[in-house]
Design a protein around this motif. Structure first.
Motif, mmCIF file in Angstrom:
data_model
loop_
_atom_site.group_PDB
_atom_site.id
_atom_site.type_symbol
_atom_site.label_atom_id
_atom_site.label_comp_id
_atom_site.label_asym_id
_atom_site.label_seq_id
_atom_site.Cartn_x
_atom_site.Cartn_y
_atom_site.Cartn_z
ATOM 1 N N LEU A 62 0.809 -1.214 0.000
ATOM 2 C CA LEU A 62 0.000 0.000 0.000
ATOM 3 C C LEU A 62 0.841 1.262 0.000
ATOM 4 C CD1 LEU A 62 -2.789 -1.075 2.508
ATOM 5 C CD2 LEU A 62 -2.988 -0.813 0.039
ATOM 6 N N ALA A 63 2.024 1.212 0.595
ATOM 7 C CA ALA A 63 2.877 2.401 0.623
ATOM 8 C C ALA A 63 3.193 2.875 -0.790
ATOM 9 C CB ALA A 63 4.165 2.106 1.394
ATOM 10 N N VAL A 64 3.522 1.924 -1.664
ATOM 11 C CA VAL A 64 3.835 2.264 -3.062
ATOM 12 C C VAL A 64 2.574 2.683 -3.804
ATOM 13 C CG1 VAL A 64 4.733 1.355 -5.229
ATOM 14 C CG2 VAL A 64 5.793 0.688 -3.061
ATOM 15 N N LEU A 65 1.491 1.962 -3.581
ATOM 16 C CA LEU A 65 0.252 2.212 -4.307
ATOM 17 C C LEU A 65 -0.324 3.594 -4.014
ATOM 18 C CD1 LEU A 65 -1.896 0.963 -6.173
ATOM 19 C CD2 LEU A 65 -3.055 0.149 -4.111
ATOM 20 N N PHE A 66 -0.385 3.962 -2.735
ATOM 21 C CA PHE A 66 -1.003 5.242 -2.387
ATOM 22 C C PHE A 66 -0.138 6.433 -2.756
ATOM 23 C CE2 PHE A 66 -3.414 2.835 1.068
ATOM 24 C CZ PHE A 66 -4.460 2.583 0.195
ATOM 25 N N THR A 67 1.164 6.232 -2.784
ATOM 26 C CA THR A 67 2.039 7.313 -3.221
ATOM 27 C C THR A 67 1.843 7.592 -4.712
ATOM 28 O OG1 THR A 67 3.674 6.740 -1.534
ATOM 29 C CG2 THR A 67 4.422 8.094 -3.372
ATOM 30 N N ALA A 68 1.642 6.537 -5.490
ATOM 31 C CA ALA A 68 1.440 6.697 -6.928
ATOM 32 C C ALA A 68 0.018 7.147 -7.262
ATOM 33 C CB ALA A 68 1.753 5.383 -7.641
ATOM 34 N N PHE A 69 -0.973 6.686 -6.486
ATOM 35 C CA PHE A 69 -2.377 7.003 -6.770
ATOM 36 C C PHE A 69 -3.080 7.474 -5.495
ATOM 37 C CE2 PHE A 69 -1.043 3.533 -9.583
ATOM 38 C CZ PHE A 69 -1.216 4.128 -10.828
ATOM 39 N N PRO A 70 -2.828 8.708 -5.048
ATOM 40 C CA PRO A 70 -3.438 9.206 -3.806
ATOM 41 C C PRO A 70 -4.959 9.266 -3.854
ATOM 42 C CG PRO A 70 -2.353 10.975 -5.010
ATOM 43 C CD PRO A 70 -1.940 9.698 -5.664
ATOM 44 N N GLU A 71 -5.550 9.348 -5.050
ATOM 45 C CA GLU A 71 -7.009 9.417 -5.143
ATOM 46 C C GLU A 71 -7.681 8.119 -4.685
ATOM 47 O OE1 GLU A 71 -5.373 8.166 -9.161
ATOM 48 O OE2 GLU A 71 -4.951 9.703 -7.665
ATOM 49 N N LEU A 72 -6.909 7.035 -4.578
ATOM 50 C CA LEU A 72 -7.480 5.776 -4.112
ATOM 51 C C LEU A 72 -7.922 5.840 -2.652
ATOM 52 C CD1 LEU A 72 -5.131 3.085 -5.711
ATOM 53 C CD2 LEU A 72 -7.463 3.647 -6.352
ATOM 54 N N LEU A 73 -7.372 6.808 -1.908
ATOM 55 C CA LEU A 73 -7.746 6.933 -0.500
ATOM 56 C C LEU A 73 -9.242 7.206 -0.349
ATOM 57 C CD1 LEU A 73 -4.748 8.950 0.965
ATOM 58 C CD2 LEU A 73 -5.349 6.575 1.417
ATOM 59 N N THR A 74 -9.810 8.000 -1.272
ATOM 60 C CA THR A 74 -11.240 8.287 -1.210
ATOM 61 C C THR A 74 -12.053 7.013 -1.406
ATOM 62 O OG1 THR A 74 -10.913 10.524 -2.030
ATOM 63 C CG2 THR A 74 -13.131 9.600 -2.212
ATOM 64 N N ALA A 75 -11.688 6.226 -2.415
ATOM 65 C CA ALA A 75 -12.397 4.975 -2.675
ATOM 66 C C ALA A 75 -12.263 4.012 -1.498
ATOM 67 C CB ALA A 75 -11.863 4.331 -3.951
ATOM 68 N N ILE A 76 -11.084 3.963 -0.905
ATOM 69 C CA ILE A 76 -10.852 3.069 0.228
ATOM 70 C C ILE A 76 -11.661 3.503 1.437
ATOM 71 C CG2 ILE A 76 -9.107 2.407 1.929
ATOM 72 C CD1 ILE A 76 -7.141 2.174 -0.384
ATOM 73 N N ARG A 77 -11.754 4.822 1.650
ATOM 74 C CA ARG A 77 -12.529 5.320 2.781
ATOM 75 C C ARG A 77 -13.996 4.909 2.649
ATOM 76 N NH1 ARG A 77 -12.261 10.351 1.901
ATOM 77 N NH2 ARG A 77 -14.420 10.767 1.353
ATOM 78 N N ILE A 78 -14.544 5.047 1.440
ATOM 79 C CA ILE A 78 -15.941 4.679 1.215
ATOM 80 C C ILE A 78 -16.141 3.174 1.401
ATOM 81 C CG2 ILE A 78 -17.776 4.570 -0.519
ATOM 82 C CD1 ILE A 78 -16.622 7.165 -1.688
ATOM 83 N N ALA A 79 -15.212 2.366 0.854
ATOM 84 C CA ALA A 79 -15.310 0.917 1.004
ATOM 85 C C ALA A 79 -15.238 0.513 2.474
ATOM 86 C CB ALA A 79 -14.200 0.233 0.211
ATOM 87 N N GLY A 80 -14.356 1.171 3.216
ATOM 88 C CA GLY A 80 -14.237 0.877 4.645
ATOM 89 C C GLY A 80 -15.501 1.228 5.407
#
Length: 207
Positions: A62-80
């Motif tokens: 996740l460290a690599v993924l979120f650094t490259a695609f910070p917009e995924l945090l919004t999707a993850i927050r909703i899924a959570g």
């Protein structure tokens, strides 16, 4: 590095998760009530190893993924948030046997107890989604090292889970007897935990 509010948020999420009935709690309670506290503690050691596997594996990816695609945090927050709402419903819905109900289970060796605790945690979808969908939303990209933040927050979750589970293992026998004679207390526990999970889900969705 990590905001106190993020640590507090993970503590509340971890408490809501560990206090809601799930595979880990059911396995630990069943072993503690059928084979004694020692068996419960050995099983808990296996569960702890499973937490560490998730903590390291999830954060390295996740460290690599979120650094490259910070917009995924919004999707993850909703899924959570959606997952927490589902868990709240599972906790609040009528029916279902108490996790503290007495069960007859053949005794297992310490090695098998540890491995079963490990596999129960590794195959627990609640823990997988916790590390993939919920804890990462507390990571702040503006506060530096994403990997270190994830590991710190993961360690907070592990500490909370192990402390609560250890208390459950130690007290399982007494709790089972207490709740067997007082079903209304079990309903109160479900209502409290389900409400807490629902409140956390709404908070995550609106943050």
């Amino acid at each position: 590095m990590v905001e106190p509010s993020a640590v507090l948020g993970v503590v509340f999420v971890a408490l809501g998760m560990v206090l809601s009935p799930g595979p880990n709690m059911m396995y630990l309670v069943s072993r503690s009530t059928s084979q004694g506290r020692r068996a419960g503690i050995i099983s808990l050691a296996g569960v702890a190893a499973g937490f560490l596997v998730y903590l390291v594996g999830a954060n390295l990816g996740l460290a690599v993924l979120f650094t490259a695609f910070p917009e995924l945090l919004t999707a993850i927050r909703i899924a959570g948030a959606l997952y927490l709402l589902w868990l709240a419903w599972k906790t609040l819905k009528p029916g279902g046997a108490s996790v503290f109900a007495a069960r007859e289970i053949p005794p297992d060796s310490p090695r098998k107890l540890f491995l079963m605790g490990l596999m129960t945690n590794l195959l627990n979808p609640k823990i997988a989604l916790l590390y993939i969908s919920i804890i990462p939303q507390f990571v702040d990209l503006e506060r530096g090292n994403v990997l270190l933040q994830g590991i710190i927050l993961g360690c907070v979750q592990v500490a909370v889970a192990l402390l609560v589970n250890l208390s459950i293992v130690v007290a399982a026998g007494g709790i089972a007897g207490f709740l067997a004679a007082r079903p209304s207390w079990l309903r109160l526990q479900r209502l409290t935990m389900g409400s807490l999970l629902a409140a956390l889900a709404i908070g995550l969705a609106l943050s």
